[in-house]
Structures are given as C-alpha cells and as structure tokens.
Design a protein around this motif. Sequence first.
Motif, mmCIF file in Angstrom:
data_model
loop_
_atom_site.group_PDB
_atom_site.id
_atom_site.type_symbol
_atom_site.label_atom_id
_atom_site.label_comp_id
_atom_site.label_asym_id
_atom_site.label_seq_id
_atom_site.Cartn_x
_atom_site.Cartn_y
_atom_site.Cartn_z
ATOM 1 N N ARG A 146 0.872 -1.175 0.000
ATOM 2 C CA ARG A 146 0.000 0.000 0.000
ATOM 3 C C ARG A 146 0.904 1.218 0.000
ATOM 4 O O ARG A 146 1.962 1.209 0.624
ATOM 5 N N THR A 147 0.479 2.261 -0.675
ATOM 6 C CA THR A 147 1.313 3.450 -0.810
ATOM 7 C C THR A 147 0.524 4.688 -0.433
ATOM 8 O O THR A 147 -0.627 4.847 -0.836
ATOM 9 N N VAL A 148 1.153 5.563 0.335
ATOM 10 C CA VAL A 148 0.575 6.849 0.679
ATOM 11 C C VAL A 148 1.561 7.916 0.235
ATOM 12 O O VAL A 148 2.764 7.806 0.480
ATOM 13 N N VAL A 149 1.059 8.919 -0.436
ATOM 14 C CA VAL A 149 1.909 10.004 -0.918
ATOM 15 C C VAL A 149 1.866 11.148 0.085
ATOM 16 O O VAL A 149 0.793 11.568 0.514
ATOM 17 N N GLY A 150 3.038 11.617 0.459
ATOM 18 C CA GLY A 150 3.145 12.736 1.390
ATOM 19 C C GLY A 150 3.897 13.887 0.761
ATOM 20 O O GLY A 150 4.227 13.867 -0.425
ATOM 21 N N HIS A 151 4.193 14.881 1.573
ATOM 22 C CA HIS A 151 4.870 16.081 1.093
ATOM 23 C C HIS A 151 6.255 15.772 0.544
ATOM 24 O O HIS A 151 6.656 16.313 -0.485
ATOM 25 N N GLY A 152 6.997 14.876 1.198
ATOM 26 C CA GLY A 152 8.370 14.625 0.795
ATOM 27 C C GLY A 152 8.594 13.340 0.029
ATOM 28 O O GLY A 152 9.723 13.004 -0.277
ATOM 29 N N GLY A 153 7.537 12.591 -0.263
ATOM 30 C CA GLY A 153 7.723 11.346 -0.994
ATOM 31 C C GLY A 153 6.617 10.349 -0.710
ATOM 32 O O GLY A 153 5.458 10.723 -0.550
ATOM 33 N N TYR A 154 6.988 9.079 -0.597
ATOM 34 C CA TYR A 154 6.028 7.989 -0.467
ATOM 35 C C TYR A 154 6.288 7.192 0.804
ATOM 36 O O TYR A 154 7.437 7.042 1.231
#
Length: 111
Positions: A72-80
């Motif tokens: 599962r992947t979550v995208v944030g401000h600085g990456g994944y």
Amino acid sequence: MSIALLNLAHAYEREACNMWTSDRDRQALRESAALFRRMICNRHAADPARLKLALAMLIDVAERWCRQHGYRTVVGHGGYILQRGEEPALVAGFGDTLLWDGERVRVAEMP
C-alpha cells in the motif's frame, strides 16, 4: 526518447498559452501534453524490478508499481510511504529508487 517526449510536452504547453490559440486547440494541446507526460511515467514504471521516484512522476504510476508487489502506498509532502501487511513502513523520497528483489521492496536512497 523520454527527453524528446518531455520537450514535446513543454512545447505543446507553451503553444497552449499562446493568446492566438483557440479554446478547442488549447484544450487539445494540453491533453496531448498530459498524454506525453503519462507515456514518460509509464516507461519509467515498465521495469518490474526498479522504479526511480521523480517529482515530475504522476502519483498513480508509483502507486500502481507498488500495488503490483503487494504494497500500500501513501503520498506525502516529501515522498512515499510504503507498507505491506505487518512489515515496518518504508519511506522513500523523490530521487530514491525502489528495488524489488523478488520478495520485498527496498529503498536505495539518492547519494
């Protein structure tokens, strides 16, 4: 080839900003530029063993690549942030490379 497509996408976007371009042509130029960008991202994700994360990469391309390997992947401000089951979460920033060794994904950080 990727650089040629990227240059073509930039050229189409510049042409779309021209004040003499009709609305219909402007929309067609922007859609073509988006298609060229998607082609570039899909080419980067074609290798099932590695994926280099770039800021210009479309979000869903990295998510699909990780999903293929069960993460599962979550995208944030600085990456994944990637996680599979009860394994510890992996944090990958832009410029890092995700490597699949056949059992799990690991992050090769940018030097």
